[in-house]
Scaffold this active site. Structure first.
Site, PDB file in Angstrom:
ATOM      1  N   LYS A  19     -49.981   9.852  24.481  1.00 15.52           N
ATOM      2  CA  LYS A  19     -50.217   8.793  24.158  1.00 15.52           C
ATOM      3  C   LYS A  19     -51.092   8.175  23.318  1.00 15.52           C
ATOM      4  CE  LYS A  19     -53.285   5.588  26.866  1.00 15.52           C
ATOM      5  NZ  LYS A  19     -52.502   4.226  26.887  1.00 15.52           N
ATOM      6  N   GLU A 488     -61.621 -12.674  37.165  1.00 14.46           N
ATOM      7  CA  GLU A 488     -61.568 -11.352  37.517  1.00 14.46           C
ATOM      8  C   GLU A 488     -61.932 -10.421  36.520  1.00 14.46           C
ATOM      9  OE1 GLU A 488     -57.590 -10.769  38.084  1.00 14.46           O
ATOM     10  OE2 GLU A 488     -57.012 -13.061  38.750  1.00 14.46           O
ATOM     11  N   HIS A 698     -47.058 -13.330  27.234  1.00 14.59           N
ATOM     12  CA  HIS A 698     -47.085 -12.157  26.642  1.00 14.59           C
ATOM     13  C   HIS A 698     -46.801 -12.639  24.943  1.00 14.59           C
ATOM     14  CE1 HIS A 698     -45.521 -11.368  30.919  1.00 14.59           C
ATOM     15  NE2 HIS A 698     -45.969 -10.756  30.868  1.00 14.59           N
TER      16      HIS A 698
HETATM   17  N1  GLN Z   1     -54.145 -12.795  38.854  1.00 17.26           N
HETATM   18  C1  GLN Z   1     -53.251 -11.978  38.140  1.00 17.26           C
HETATM   19  C2  GLN Z   1     -53.958 -12.356  37.287  1.00 17.26           C
HETATM   20  O1  GLN Z   1     -54.735 -13.160  36.569  1.00 17.26           O
HETATM   21  C3  GLN Z   1     -51.926 -11.799  38.333  1.00 17.26           C
HETATM   22  C4  GLN Z   1     -51.295 -10.780  37.573  1.00 17.26           C
HETATM   23  C5  GLN Z   1     -49.951 -10.635  37.495  1.00 17.26           C
HETATM   24  O2  GLN Z   1     -49.264 -11.418  38.379  1.00 17.26           O
HETATM   25  N2  GLN Z   1     -49.475  -9.485  37.450  1.00 17.26           N
HETATM   26  O3  GLN Z   1     -54.003 -11.453  36.797  1.00 17.26           O
END
Ligand code: GLN
Ligand code: ZN
Length: 764
Positions: A19, A488, A698
């Site tokens: 890595k 988050e 992405h």
């Molecule tokens: N709630 C998560 C985020 O927003 C969902 C991530 C995912 O679907 N892989 O990061």
């Protein structure tokens, strides 16, 4: 004498040396020679550890700088034209361009390797004619054989698997195969010249449902390769499941010298063997220790299985091996110094699997009496582990035993819930929201690292998180989103965050498993019954909601995703483990509701990938997977709106299961395969609300208002505009704020234009 064998070994290095080397090379701080040398050192270590453990047949060519399917693509020269003119030998820069893309040239598609969490690069079959374009298998064979002092066993991805895992087939499959086979023939001849005695040819596609046409390809391939006058012996290797009657008859009749079968996950292989016998004179590669999971093998049971197999196969032709490549497990449990002793005693990573394979080989060769001490020690591990009171949580078991149908359904049907939710939430047409995470910038990661290492106090860390939440709430309000999220910031990973707080899980320090390229994950380990000692997300959600009059979504990871992204204990059925997680989440959902949270999203991005490899097993999986979600989500009042989110685009075949989740709103990754997803909803009348992703997270691009609007217009032709939500594809965690805010601003504007159009239409 039976021999010990492995099918492949972890290849990032015990300390993830690859890595670091790859990332240094890509960043320009390491040159090609240094990268190549790191690869060589890792291979040496892979071979050494297996030789020292006493493995007889040691694989080579299982190392990879990125992905073994990409290696096979290079070997047969299937480099798509967009990567430039044909090279006699594919250069490292072309190799990495295919893996990661290069200025303006999209990379090969990355997708899941069967039902694992490993991703491979998808071969494309519309480019140039195949041609031998790599010397990797020959080089690594010489390297390994020189080091080991005896012939290593080259591993090749088989031609049929390479073909069927690919896309854009421009001709009939048999024609593509016919073009590939001469290349494979040359590879085998050259390996024979170099002194290879055996070659392991992986054909994992044989454990999936295959049409007669596809099975005919297997016959075509191995009749041709088998008939070569100058070649090593061939062992066709399958894993991750069983053959079925047709493929059994086909494979056992091929002109090859050995067949490798998975007897751990492929439980039907044993019945097939008992019923039809095994062809005389052929080697049976018997996968009897689990290459996919990390629990110690019960050696007595494995030995009994081997003894049963030895009734059908001359022990001299028996290879004792893991069920698949050890790529899917971490290196060495001895690195985990901080695991509870009774848990660690139950674990076997790659190095421990080698010991198991060698002990079992001795057991079958010399009889049980020769390995009595090892069998006793193994039994002792299980006693030690199973005694532990953490394994069993009576209240959880009792709750599961007492579940009734009502626990799996909302109080009222959707048509009753929806107006109640709308009366409370007062959302406009085309409501806008995001999937949950906002950019995890360097300062967030630094703060967490400092907090974890004790340099930042709890108080200071949570103060920092609250500031980030306040900031993201304010900015979402500013740009006019309708349903907000807290961002988050407190989560490094959507599964790890919950695994750290739920009882029954442990987390490791070094147990990395390759996901793709330089990326690795550390799946949590579920060792005991799961329950929730205390609320996990209520504080941050309540705080975020206190800052705004708009609804803030509570954000949870669903039971199926937590299960699929963990190493799961094996003494309980997966259904039961999923229900345990679901009950913990059900309590969390209720606590969120009680704290005033009106919208709760339960993410299930891994629902689709958990689908079994054979269709006959789908119904059972989908039944408990859907029920687990419903168990987690249905304990709320009608007024509380439940959302779910899913990634990856092949939903068409599980759309009925998605419907059965009974979520009030789902958001689905969509913008990279717009047409496909919408086609699914054309054929299936989805009854509730849905947000097909309109911003591809992405990509670093900022989508324009027009672009998003046109995606929404298309969606509104297929779905009722009143069903539609407006949101990105997935979480924004890995994006930069400079991209995210302009993109979301455009998204909100596109939704506003849509409202204008449709309100005008309604008025008229
Ligand atoms: N709630 C998560 C985020 O927003 C969902 C991530 C995912 O679907 N892989 O990061
Ligand atoms: Zn997602």
């Amino acid at each position: 004498m039976a021999q010990s064998s492995t099918l492949g070994y972890p290849r990032l290095g015990k300390r993830r040396e690859l890595k670091r080397a790859l990332e240094g090379f890509w960043a320009g701080t390491l040159d090609e020679a240094q990268l190549v040398e790191t690869g060589r050192a890792i291979r040496r270590a892979m071979w050494q550890v297996q030789q020292q453990a006493g493995i007889d047949l040691i694989p080579c060519n299982d190392f990879s700088f990125y992905d073994h399917v990409l290696d096979a693509i290079c070997l047969v020269g299937l480099v798509p034209e967009r990567f430039g003119p044909r090279e006699e030998t594919v250069s490292l820069s072309t190799y990495f361009a295919m893996a990661r893309g290069a200025e303006g040239i999209p990379a090969l598609e990355l997708t899941k390797w069967f039902d694992t969490n490993y991703h491979y690069l998808v071969p494309e079959f519309q480019g140039p004619e195949p041609a031998l374009a790599s010397t990797k298998p020959f080089d690594e064979f010489v390297e390994a054989t020189t080091m080991l002092g005896r012939a290593a066993k080259p591993v090749l991805l088989g031609p049929v698997s390479l073909l069927l895992l690919g896309k854009h087939h421009s001709r009939p499959l048999a024609d593509h195969l016919a073009a590939l086979l001469p290349i494979y023939a040359r590879v085998l001849e050259r390996l024979a010249d170099a002194g290879a005695e055996w070659v392991q040819v992986d054909e994992p596609v044989l454990v999936q449902d295959r049409t007669a046409e596809e099975l005919a390809l297997v016959r075509q391939a191995y009749r041709m390769l088998g008939s070569l006058s100058h070649r090593p012996k061939l062992l066709v290797q399958t894993y991750f499941g069983s053959l079925d009657v047709e493929s059994w008859h086909l494979v056992t009749a091929l002109p090859i010298e050995g067949i490798g079968l998975d007897f751990v996950r492929g439980t039907e292989n044993l019945s097939l063997l008992n019923e039809h016998g095994f062809p005389a004179g052929k080697v049976l590669g018997a996968g009897v220790v689990n290459g996919r999971n990390i629990w110690r093998t019960n050696l007595v049971e494995a030995l009994e299985l081997l003894e049963e197999l030895a009734e059908h196969v001359d022990p001299a032709l028996l290879w004792v091996q893991p069920s698949c490549s050890l790529l899917h497990v971490p290196h060495d449990v001895r690195l985990e110094e901080h695991l509870p002793e009774n848990v660690r005693a139950l674990l076997a990573f790659a190095e421990q699997r080698l010991e198991e394979v060698v002990i079992l080989t001795r057991g079958i060769n010399e009889g049980r009496s020769a390995i009595l001490a090892e069998l006793e020690a193994n039994a002792e591990y299980f006693r030690l582990g199973l005694d532990a009171s953490q394994l069993y949580h009576r209240p959880t078991r009792e709750r599961i035993a007492a579940l009734s149908e009502d626990d799996f359904r909302r109080r009222s049907p959707y048509n009753v819930r929806a107006p109640l939710q709308q009366a409370r939430l007062q959302l406009p047409l085309f409501p806008t929201t995001t999937i949950g995470s906002f950019p995890q910038t360097q300062d967030v990661r630094t703060a967490r690292a400092r907090w974890r290492s004790g340099k930042l106090s709890d108080e200071a860390y949570w103060q920092f998180i609250r500031e980030r939440i306040a900031d993201v709430i304010r900015r979402q309000e500013e740009i006019g989103l309708d349903v907000l999220v807290h961002g988050e910031f407190e989560r490094s990973d959507m599964v790890e965050y919950f695994a750290e707080q739920l009882a029954g899980f442990v987390l490791t320090e070094h147990a990395w498993v390759q996901s793709y390229g330089s990326r690795a994950v550390r799946p949590p380990i579920i060792f005991g019954d799961i329950y929730r000692p205390k609320p996990m997300t209520v504080d941050v959600s309540r705080y975020a909601q206190s800052l705004t009059a708009k609804p803030v979504k509570g954000m949870l990871t669903g039971p199926v995703t937590i299960l699929n992204w963990s190493f799961v204990r094996e003494d309980l059925p997966r259904r039961e483990v999923a229900y345990q997680i679901a009950l913990a989440l059900r309590d969390e959902v209720r606590d969120l509701e009680a704290a005033g949270i009106q919208v709760i999203q339960i993410d299930e991005p891994a629902l689709r990938e958990g689908l079994p490899l054979r269709r006959k097993d789908w119904d059972d999986y989908l039944d408990w997977a859907v029920k687990a979600f419903r168990l987690a989500s249905s304990g709320v009042r009608d007024e509380t709106q439940i959302h779910s989110h899913m990634c990856y685009s092949e939903f068409n075949d599980i759309i009925a299961a998605i419907d059965a989740l009974d979520a009030d709103v789902i958001s689905i990754e969509n913008s990279r395969s717009q047409g496909e997803l919408l086609r699914a909803f054309q054929d299936y009348r989805y009854p509730r609300q849905i947000g097909p992703g309109v911003y591809d997270v992405h990509s670093a691009r900022v989508p324009s208002v027009d672009e998003i609007e046109s995606l929404l217009l298309r969606a509104a032709e297929i779905l009722d505009p009143r069903q539609l939500w407006v949101n990105p594809d997935c979480g924004l965690k890995t994006r930069r704020p400079e991209e995210v805010w302009p993109s979301l601003t455009n998204m909100v504007e596109a939704a506003r234009r849509m409202r204008e159009r449709y309100l005008a239409r309604v008025d008229a």
